[in-house]
Design a protein around this motif. Structure first.
Motif, PDB file in Angstrom:
ATOM      1  N   THR A  14       0.807  -1.223   0.000  1.00  0.00           N
ATOM      2  CA  THR A  14       0.000   0.000   0.000  1.00  0.00           C
ATOM      3  C   THR A  14       0.839   1.272   0.000  1.00  0.00           C
ATOM      4  O   THR A  14       0.324   2.337  -0.325  1.00  0.00           O
ATOM      5  N   PHE A  36       7.014 -13.575   2.947  1.00  0.00           N
ATOM      6  CA  PHE A  36       5.581 -13.823   2.797  1.00  0.00           C
ATOM      7  C   PHE A  36       4.848 -12.480   2.803  1.00  0.00           C
ATOM      8  O   PHE A  36       5.261 -11.521   3.461  1.00  0.00           O
ATOM      9  N   GLY A  70       0.039  -6.462   1.892  1.00  0.00           N
ATOM     10  CA  GLY A  70       1.091  -5.447   1.750  1.00  0.00           C
ATOM     11  C   GLY A  70       0.788  -4.117   2.431  1.00  0.00           C
ATOM     12  O   GLY A  70       1.347  -3.095   2.042  1.00  0.00           O
ATOM     13  N   SER A  71      -0.059  -4.119   3.471  1.00  0.00           N
ATOM     14  CA  SER A  71      -0.370  -2.833   4.116  1.00  0.00           C
ATOM     15  C   SER A  71       0.539  -2.532   5.295  1.00  0.00           C
ATOM     16  O   SER A  71       0.406  -1.482   5.926  1.00  0.00           O
ATOM     17  N   ASN A  72       1.444  -3.456   5.590  1.00  0.00           N
ATOM     18  CA  ASN A  72       2.423  -3.172   6.647  1.00  0.00           C
ATOM     19  C   ASN A  72       3.828  -3.543   6.183  1.00  0.00           C
ATOM     20  O   ASN A  72       4.704  -3.840   6.994  1.00  0.00           O
ATOM     21  N   LEU A 107      -0.156 -15.040   0.205  1.00  0.00           N
ATOM     22  CA  LEU A 107      -1.157 -15.998   0.691  1.00  0.00           C
ATOM     23  C   LEU A 107      -2.566 -15.565   0.298  1.00  0.00           C
ATOM     24  O   LEU A 107      -2.987 -14.458   0.634  1.00  0.00           O
ATOM     25  N   SER A 125      -4.687  -8.759   5.725  1.00  0.00           N
ATOM     26  CA  SER A 125      -5.186 -10.127   5.725  1.00  0.00           C
ATOM     27  C   SER A 125      -5.280 -10.666   7.149  1.00  0.00           C
ATOM     28  O   SER A 125      -4.636 -10.151   8.067  1.00  0.00           O
ATOM     29  N   VAL A 135       0.876 -11.313  13.223  1.00  0.00           N
ATOM     30  CA  VAL A 135       2.312 -11.009  13.026  1.00  0.00           C
ATOM     31  C   VAL A 135       2.690  -9.779  13.840  1.00  0.00           C
ATOM     32  O   VAL A 135       3.661  -9.798  14.589  1.00  0.00           O
ATOM     33  N   GLN A 136       1.902  -8.709  13.703  1.00  0.00           N
ATOM     34  CA  GLN A 136       2.233  -7.557  14.553  1.00  0.00           C
ATOM     35  C   GLN A 136       1.158  -7.321  15.614  1.00  0.00           C
ATOM     36  O   GLN A 136       1.051  -6.240  16.155  1.00  0.00           O
ATOM     37  N   ILE A 182      -2.166  -6.882  15.689  1.00  0.00           N
ATOM     38  CA  ILE A 182      -2.817  -5.617  15.349  1.00  0.00           C
ATOM     39  C   ILE A 182      -3.678  -5.116  16.512  1.00  0.00           C
ATOM     40  O   ILE A 182      -4.263  -5.904  17.269  1.00  0.00           O
ATOM     41  N   GLY A 183      -3.739  -3.819  16.597  1.00  0.00           N
ATOM     42  CA  GLY A 183      -4.502  -3.221  17.685  1.00  0.00           C
ATOM     43  C   GLY A 183      -5.046  -1.874  17.286  1.00  0.00           C
ATOM     44  O   GLY A 183      -4.493  -1.204  16.409  1.00  0.00           O
ATOM     45  N   ALA A 184      -6.149  -1.496  17.916  1.00  0.00           N
ATOM     46  CA  ALA A 184      -6.728  -0.170  17.701  1.00  0.00           C
ATOM     47  C   ALA A 184      -7.811   0.060  18.740  1.00  0.00           C
ATOM     48  O   ALA A 184      -8.469  -0.892  19.178  1.00  0.00           O
ATOM     49  N   TYR A 196       8.261 -19.257   9.644  1.00  0.00           N
ATOM     50  CA  TYR A 196       6.951 -19.914   9.570  1.00  0.00           C
ATOM     51  C   TYR A 196       6.025 -19.120   8.671  1.00  0.00           C
ATOM     52  O   TYR A 196       6.012 -17.891   8.725  1.00  0.00           O
ATOM     53  N   ARG A 227     -11.936   6.345  11.362  1.00  0.00           N
ATOM     54  CA  ARG A 227     -10.736   5.967  10.607  1.00  0.00           C
ATOM     55  C   ARG A 227     -10.752   6.618   9.219  1.00  0.00           C
ATOM     56  O   ARG A 227      -9.733   7.057   8.728  1.00  0.00           O
ATOM     57  N   VAL A 271       7.166  -3.332   8.245  1.00  0.00           N
ATOM     58  CA  VAL A 271       8.332  -4.164   7.937  1.00  0.00           C
ATOM     59  C   VAL A 271       9.004  -3.600   6.687  1.00  0.00           C
ATOM     60  O   VAL A 271       8.373  -3.481   5.637  1.00  0.00           O
TER      61      VAL A 271
HETATM   62  C1  LIG Z   1      -4.330   3.030   6.477  1.00  0.00           C
HETATM   63  C2  LIG Z   1      -3.737   1.984   7.379  1.00  0.00           C
HETATM   64  C3  LIG Z   1      -4.171   1.892   8.687  1.00  0.00           C
HETATM   65  C4  LIG Z   1      -3.640   0.919   9.542  1.00  0.00           C
HETATM   66  N1  LIG Z   1      -4.101   0.843  10.815  1.00  0.00           N
HETATM   67  C5  LIG Z   1      -3.600  -0.075  11.667  1.00  0.00           C
HETATM   68  C6  LIG Z   1      -4.077  -0.169  13.004  1.00  0.00           C
HETATM   69  O1  LIG Z   1      -4.980   0.578  13.431  1.00  0.00           O
HETATM   70  N2  LIG Z   1      -3.530  -1.106  13.810  1.00  0.00           N
HETATM   71  C7  LIG Z   1      -2.561  -1.958  13.373  1.00  0.00           C
HETATM   72  O2  LIG Z   1      -2.110  -2.793  14.168  1.00  0.00           O
HETATM   73  N3  LIG Z   1      -2.102  -1.915  12.114  1.00  0.00           N
HETATM   74  C8  LIG Z   1      -2.592  -1.003  11.239  1.00  0.00           C
HETATM   75  N4  LIG Z   1      -2.122  -0.928   9.965  1.00  0.00           N
HETATM   76  C9  LIG Z   1      -1.084  -1.857   9.531  1.00  0.00           C
HETATM   77  C10 LIG Z   1      -1.643  -3.104   8.780  1.00  0.00           C
HETATM   78  O3  LIG Z   1      -2.948  -2.883   8.362  1.00  0.00           O
HETATM   79  C11 LIG Z   1      -1.616  -4.365   9.656  1.00  0.00           C
HETATM   80  O4  LIG Z   1      -0.321  -4.603  10.144  1.00  0.00           O
HETATM   81  C12 LIG Z   1      -2.099  -5.596   8.877  1.00  0.00           C
HETATM   82  O5  LIG Z   1      -2.217  -6.696   9.760  1.00  0.00           O
HETATM   83  C13 LIG Z   1      -1.173  -5.964   7.727  1.00  0.00           C
HETATM   84  O6  LIG Z   1      -1.793  -6.967   6.945  1.00  0.00           O
HETATM   85  P1  LIG Z   1      -1.236  -7.327   5.508  1.00  0.00           P
HETATM   86  O7  LIG Z   1      -1.891  -8.568   5.055  1.00  0.00           O
HETATM   87  O8  LIG Z   1      -1.367  -6.160   4.617  1.00  0.00           O
HETATM   88  O9  LIG Z   1       0.295  -7.584   5.877  1.00  0.00           O
HETATM   89  P2  LIG Z   1       1.566  -7.508   4.958  1.00  0.00           P
HETATM   90  O10 LIG Z   1       2.029  -6.098   4.857  1.00  0.00           O
HETATM   91  O11 LIG Z   1       1.357  -8.230   3.702  1.00  0.00           O
HETATM   92  O12 LIG Z   1       2.596  -8.308   5.871  1.00  0.00           O
HETATM   93  C14 LIG Z   1       2.981  -7.759   7.127  1.00  0.00           C
HETATM   94  C15 LIG Z   1       4.025  -8.694   7.774  1.00  0.00           C
HETATM   95  O13 LIG Z   1       3.430  -9.947   8.017  1.00  0.00           O
HETATM   96  C16 LIG Z   1       4.118 -10.975   7.323  1.00  0.00           C
HETATM   97  N5  LIG Z   1       3.097 -11.896   6.841  1.00  0.00           N
HETATM   98  C17 LIG Z   1       1.991 -11.585   6.116  1.00  0.00           C
HETATM   99  N6  LIG Z   1       1.259 -12.686   5.918  1.00  0.00           N
HETATM  100  C18 LIG Z   1       1.931 -13.712   6.504  1.00  0.00           C
HETATM  101  C19 LIG Z   1       1.687 -15.108   6.638  1.00  0.00           C
HETATM  102  N7  LIG Z   1       0.593 -15.674   6.133  1.00  0.00           N
HETATM  103  N8  LIG Z   1       2.590 -15.859   7.296  1.00  0.00           N
HETATM  104  C20 LIG Z   1       3.699 -15.301   7.838  1.00  0.00           C
HETATM  105  N9  LIG Z   1       3.984 -13.991   7.761  1.00  0.00           N
HETATM  106  C21 LIG Z   1       3.102 -13.205   7.099  1.00  0.00           C
HETATM  107  C22 LIG Z   1       4.877 -10.293   6.211  1.00  0.00           C
HETATM  108  O14 LIG Z   1       6.033 -11.028   5.853  1.00  0.00           O
HETATM  109  C23 LIG Z   1       5.224  -8.973   6.868  1.00  0.00           C
HETATM  110  O15 LIG Z   1       6.354  -9.149   7.689  1.00  0.00           O
HETATM  111  C24 LIG Z   1      -2.647   0.027   9.070  1.00  0.00           C
HETATM  112  C25 LIG Z   1      -2.201   0.130   7.740  1.00  0.00           C
HETATM  113  C26 LIG Z   1      -2.752   1.087   6.890  1.00  0.00           C
HETATM  114  C27 LIG Z   1      -2.291   1.164   5.487  1.00  0.00           C
END
Ligand SMILES: Cc1cc2nc3c(=O)[nH]c(=O)nc-3n(C[C@H](O)[C@H](O)[C@H](O)COP(=O)(O)OP(=O)(O)OC[C@H]3O[C@@H](n4cnc5c(N)ncnc54)[C@H](O)[C@@H]3O)c2cc1C
Length: 354
Positions: free
Chosen positions: A30, A65, A69-71, A85, A134, A140-141, A143-145, A192, A239, A352
């Motif tokens: 993103t 993995f 792609g939002s983090n 995935l 996803s 993985v991180q 998530i919290g809010a 993993y 939001r 990341v």
């Molecule tokens: C506008 C906006 C607002 C956001 N608000 C918040 C918020 O309020 N709170 C919050 O906590 N986060 C927030 N985020 C961050 C993000 O949305 C979260 O971290 C979300 O969980 C990332 O999901 P993703 O599928 O896009 O992860 P990705 O960016 O695709 O991956 C993130 C990490 O997880 C790993 N990963 C992904 N899938 C797997 C898998 N299946 N197995 C092993 N590792 C994996 C990746 O290797 C990478 O290290 C926000 C992001 C945006 C753009």
């Protein structure tokens, strides 16, 4: 979102793997940085994943993995294989008057899953509405809010060890959950691949309204007896007004973690900055909102080259359209150095960087 038909590991589905070469990653994260993956593979089910893990392209190259792609920020071309995935499915494992236990495939979209739970009368995730990404990335991180973290509702995480291709189930306590962190982001990063997440959700709502004006927001809308759906709708509304839409403006949400400092450090800062924002934690430590620190350094609404500091929330960095990984690095250095020199606090990056 439909309840899934797939079995726990869904190994009977056909294992089709298509490894593509030289794929642009700009539209696949993103923040939208210009980067290319040497190899790229989308995975629809667990048997395809197992086949991929055994393939020479996977074994001979480094891997990362990806969910939605939002983090993740691709700071440069990736020389290995990016594995995305896309496995789908939600299954009810057990249910009683109090709670329901669900297995959710990693490739499900997080917000759609939250909406599915609320419309079925399963509560707990309402404050986490509209977080992009996803289900597989949620642990993985951690998530919290709005005062809620996902680890409060995760019972297990199912993952595959990329070295042995064995399936392992991590109990909640084994995931190393903490603020925006888990073992999957730190000690076991890329070791993993998460295939499914198991949740226990409540049949009776226990609304968490004590954070960031949720109660006031509901009151001002004349909602005195809110439901979980009201809370979810309010969270989405707030939001949408506060955060940039990644479809329009490249960003990765909060770019820095909120730092924690000692009491003596906090008291020293309070003398100099009487309006300092803080949350008192256990053990005499204080959490300081990173956005406040960045704003007080004068960055809010400004740009560092093609990287902007969002005008409504200094914690969010945005891609003004043409930013590269080098530009993002420059912005990180400039912001962290200024915060360090003004407050003696070292900020750490939340997404990341790849
Ligand atoms: C506008 C906006 C607002 C956001 N608000 C918040 C918020 O309020 N709170 C919050 O906590 N986060 C927030 N985020 C961050 C993000 O949305 C979260 O971290 C979300 O969980 C990332 O999901 P993703 O599928 O896009 O992860 P990705 O960016 O695709 O991956 C993130 C990490 O997880 C790993 N990963 C992904 N899938 C797997 C898998 N299946 N197995 C092993 N590792 C994996 C990746 O290797 C990478 O290290 C926000 C992001 C945006 C753009």
């Amino acid at each position: 979102m439909k309840p899934a038909s797939g079995g726990v590991h869904n190994l009977r589905a056909p294992s089709i793997i298509q490894i593509k070469e030289r794929i642009s990653l700009k539209e696949r994260h993103t923040f939208g940085l210009p980067a290319t993956a040497r190899f790229f593979c989308e995975i629809e089910n667990e048997s395809s994943l197992l086949a991929l893990l055994k393939s020479p392209t996977f074994r001979d190259n480094e891997h990362v993995f990806l969910g939605e792609g939002s983090n993740s920020l691709f700071m440069r071309d990736y020389p290995g294989i990016v594995v995305c995935l896309r496995n789908k499915g939600v299954r009810i494992l057990s249910e009683n008057d109090e709670a329901v236990c669900l297995r959710v495939s990693a490739g499900e979209n997080w917000h759609e899953f939250v909406q599915y739970t609320l419309t079925h009368g399963y509560f707990g995730l309402e404050n986490l509405s509209l977080i992009p990404g996803s289900v597989g990335a949620a642990p993985v991180q951690n998530i919290g809010a709005y005062g809620v973290e996902v680890n409060d509702f995760i019972t297990h995480v199912e993952a595959i060890d990329v070295e042995s291709a064995e399936v392992r189930t991590f109990k909640n306590k084994e995931c190393g959950f903490s603020y925006r962190d888990s073992c999957f982001k730190s000690s076991l990063k890329n070791r993993y691949v998460i295939t499914a997440v198991f949740f226990r959700l409540l049949k009776q709502p226990h609304l968490v309204l004590g954070y960031a004006g949720l109660r006031e927001g509901l009151d001002s809308r004349g909602i005195n007896n809110p439901t979980a759906l009201d809370v979810s709708a309010l969270v989405c509304e707030v939001r949408r007004t506060k955060l940039p839409d990644p479809k329009e403006t490249g960003n990765a949400g909060s770019f820095f973690k909120h730092p924690t400092i000692t009491e003596s450090h906090y008291l020293k800062l309070k003398e100099i900055f009487p309006d300092i924002k803080s949350f008192e934690l256990d053990h005499g430590r204080y959490k300081i909102p990173a956005g406040w620190l960045i704003e007080r350094c004068g960055f809010k609404g400004r740009s560092i080259g093609p990287v902007g500091i969002y005008k409504k929330q200094a914690l969010v960095l945005v891609n003004n359209g043409v930013a590269s990984g080098v530009d993002v690095e420059r912005a990180i250095v400039k912001i962290t150095e200024k915060v360090k020199s003004k407050f003696d606090i070292i900020l750490s990056v939340e997404p990341v960087l790849i």
